[in-house]
Write a protein that holds these residues in place. Sequence first.
Motif, mmCIF file in Angstrom:
data_model
loop_
_atom_site.group_PDB
_atom_site.id
_atom_site.type_symbol
_atom_site.label_atom_id
_atom_site.label_comp_id
_atom_site.label_asym_id
_atom_site.label_seq_id
_atom_site.Cartn_x
_atom_site.Cartn_y
_atom_site.Cartn_z
ATOM 1 N N PHE A 133 40.280 62.245 67.936
ATOM 2 C CA PHE A 133 40.363 62.171 69.109
ATOM 3 C C PHE A 133 39.150 62.962 69.873
ATOM 4 O O PHE A 133 38.812 64.231 69.363
ATOM 5 N N GLU A 160 41.920 57.104 70.880
ATOM 6 C CA GLU A 160 42.022 57.531 72.157
ATOM 7 C C GLU A 160 43.468 58.308 72.473
ATOM 8 O O GLU A 160 43.563 58.614 73.659
ATOM 9 N N THR A 163 43.567 60.056 65.670
ATOM 10 C CA THR A 163 44.519 59.326 66.847
ATOM 11 C C THR A 163 43.621 58.586 67.712
ATOM 12 O O THR A 163 44.178 57.913 68.720
#
Length: 317
Positions: free
Chosen positions: A209, A168, A166
């Motif tokens: 992430f 950020e 994902t």
Amino acid sequence: ANINEAFLEVTSLLQGRLVTLALGHPEQSLPGPSHQQSVKTWAAQYFVHLSTGEGGRVSLTGEGGYAASVVAKWEQQVATWANALSKYPTTWEPQVTKIELKVVAQSTPEWDKVVSLVHLTLARVQLVLVERIQNQWLWDRYTFAKQRMAEKNGGEVNEKELFHGTKETLPEKIYRSEQGFDFRYSAMGSWGSGTYFAVNASYSHNYAFKKTEGGQVVYQMLLAHVLTGMSYSCPPNPTLRRPPVRQSGPFEDQLYDSVQGNTGSSDVYVVYDHEKAYPAYVLTYKYNMDPCNCGQCRGPAPSRGRRGRGRGRPRKK
């Protein structure tokens, strides 16, 4: 009345997915603290004495049929859980709200399966936490899409377990949302505007992430169920907005269900409909470049491939 006996009778409804009720041992019991408190509350309402014996065995003692009334309430509650769970995967646990995370216990078949998938291409990571995503709303939508695809393709859905980074965006922005994977928030990828999933965890690691916990960097990525169906394999084509048209099918413009490509040493699949993918797990892990701490065997990081190819990275919402 012995609440354990009543519990064991009704658990057959749930096909063995529930374990022994042990109010004294929450880690062994199905209901969890909130449901255990319900039993204690019912006992108090009916002036029934609740006691916990060896091994967490629970007994209820009361005058007349009061103890039996508490057992009846428990049976009703478990029957409600059974009805709800019948719609969802056998690994799911009862939940109070529509969206809940459940920690997957280490050394269980479920944990081992997830770890094995990661380590196939990302051996130098330590899985810190695997959390099962139980989003009833998204799962209902996903299963409906699965049924429709099966009808269209003569039973063929080609469901795969694939990785998604994902970047950020907080993973919870996806698994706690109404739409789930929403490519409208993604940057344009090499196969157009869609949601991108990778066969190899090493590829999605490049888009994981990243956050700091206790002074250490940890990573998170999602493991998803994806309905690839009849997939169209092709080189990069950033003009795509949907899969190409198939030559045959029940509709005049019969589309492929997904697009398949290869980039960064991994096959990737792109879907252009929100409901064709379900975020199943949040994986939290540490990446170790020097697994034996010798200071000499630092290997290369996973190949990033060409930046932006085949990923459609989520933007910040």
